[in-house]
Design an enzyme around this catalytic site. Structure first.
Site, PDB file in Angstrom:
ATOM      1  CG  ASP A 127      -2.022  -1.065   1.099  1.00 17.18           C
ATOM      2  OD1 ASP A 127      -2.180  -1.637   0.011  1.00 17.18           O
ATOM      3  OD2 ASP A 127      -2.698  -1.330   2.107  1.00 17.18           O
ATOM      4  CG  HIS A 140      -7.504  -0.297  -2.077  1.00 16.90           C
ATOM      5  ND1 HIS A 140      -8.045  -1.541  -1.810  1.00 16.90           N
ATOM      6  CD2 HIS A 140      -6.946  -0.405  -3.315  1.00 16.90           C
ATOM      7  CE1 HIS A 140      -7.831  -2.359  -2.816  1.00 16.90           C
ATOM      8  NE2 HIS A 140      -7.167  -1.696  -3.745  1.00 16.90           N
ATOM      9  CG  ASP A 229      -5.306  -8.038   1.988  1.00 19.34           C
ATOM     10  OD1 ASP A 229      -4.297  -7.959   2.697  1.00 19.34           O
ATOM     11  OD2 ASP A 229      -5.587  -7.177   1.124  1.00 19.34           O
TER      12      ASP A 229
END
Length: 300
Positions: A127, A140, A229
């Site tokens: 990210d 995101h 995740d």
């Protein structure tokens, strides 16, 4: 841990394209997060959900190529203000997502109160993309970069116009899917990263032990940004961006139990729960159990 917790829901799916993570906060509440925390003798203030603006689907494509930028900025500004208020009251802010772009607002709100805020980024992904490196334009995939002061100015200036965290105060755990630009930036910034290779090689207990020692030396508070995740999709199927080969449910419990014992976590968020992809709310139920471990729950 502080004995008063403020739960803040952010039902946003605008940082990416897959629908469903906007229902994450409701699924986690339905799975009993408030009751779980109250059984652990915490006082819980459920502040409800941040209102999410809906994008104009007929608007022309933006030159900045960032998907739903105005709406993501607006939501994170309001989230940052709410988190800031809760920390000011000496409450523990517990944010429920929603896609991981909400970490822009949560960390902005927390960081005002610390000189050297540490961040544990528990995630399959880095990210840490910017508009230049992102293959998709999905925000995101950018919140860690934004909090480091890298990215679109409208994102980096939320709440105040400075980087919210320092690269040397960040630890990534569980990473197994990185874009090339992210790899380059992580190397350039010399950020501490524990990929699945390291976890498999030295074990989760050693990873968390090293993380705690590393952050205790240099930070005055630690924010946990936990993307579901990070856990293997066989155990957590209802997530926004599943990647096989992840951390196990039991390893994650152990990690959070050790963090609870260390007493270094001062704020947290749990994100990317997607009930549309889940099996009988399995991932939200798992999330609630993990939150219990973070707040000191033990078998006996």
């Amino acid at each position: 841990m502080k004995k008063e917790i403020s739960i803040i829901g952010v039902p946003m799916d605008l940082g990416q394209t897959r629908r469903g993570v906007d229902m994450g906060p409701s699924a986690i509440r339905y799975a009993g997060i408030i009751e779980r925390l109250e059984r652990l003798q915490y006082t819980v203030h459920d502040l409800g959900n941040i209102d999410i603006p809906r994008p104009d689907r007929n608007a022309p494509e933006r030159e900045d190529k960032l998907r739903n930028l105005p709406e993501v900025v607006d939501t994170n500004k309001r989230l940052a203000e709410v988190v800031d208020e809760q920390v000011e009251k000496n409450f523990f802010p517990l944010v429920l997502g929603g896609d991981h772009s909400i970490a822009i607002g949560s960390i902005a709100g927390v960081s005002k109160h610390y000189e050297n805020l540490g961040v544990i980024w528990y995630d399959a992904h880095g990210d840490i993309n910017t508009v230049e490196t992102s293959p998709s334009g999905n925000i995101h995939g950018m919140p860690l970069a934004v909090n480091l002061g890298l990215g679109h100015q409208k994102l980096t200036e939320i709440l105040y116009n400075q980087p919210k965290i320092k690269a040397e105060n960040v630890v990534l755990i569980g990473v197994r899917d990185l874009d090339e630009g992210e790899k380059d930036l992580l190397r350039k910034l010399n950020i501490k990263v524990y990929t699945m290779h390291e976890i498999d090689r030295i074990g989760m207990p050693q990873v968390i032990k090293e993380t705690i020692e590393y952050l205790k030396e240099r930070t005055d508070g630690v924010h946990l940004s936990f993307d579901l995740d990070g856990i293997n999709p066989s155990e957590a199927p209802g997530v926004g961006t599943p990647v096989i080969g992840g951390v196990t449910y039991r390893e994650s419990h152990l990690a959070l139990e050790m963090l609870a014992e260390s007493n270094i976590i001062t704020s947290a968020e749990f994100v990317e729960v997607n009930p549309m992809l889940d099996d009988k709310n399995k991932t939200a139920i798992l999330t609630v159990a993990l939150v219990g471990s973070l707040f000191g729950e033990k078998l006996f």
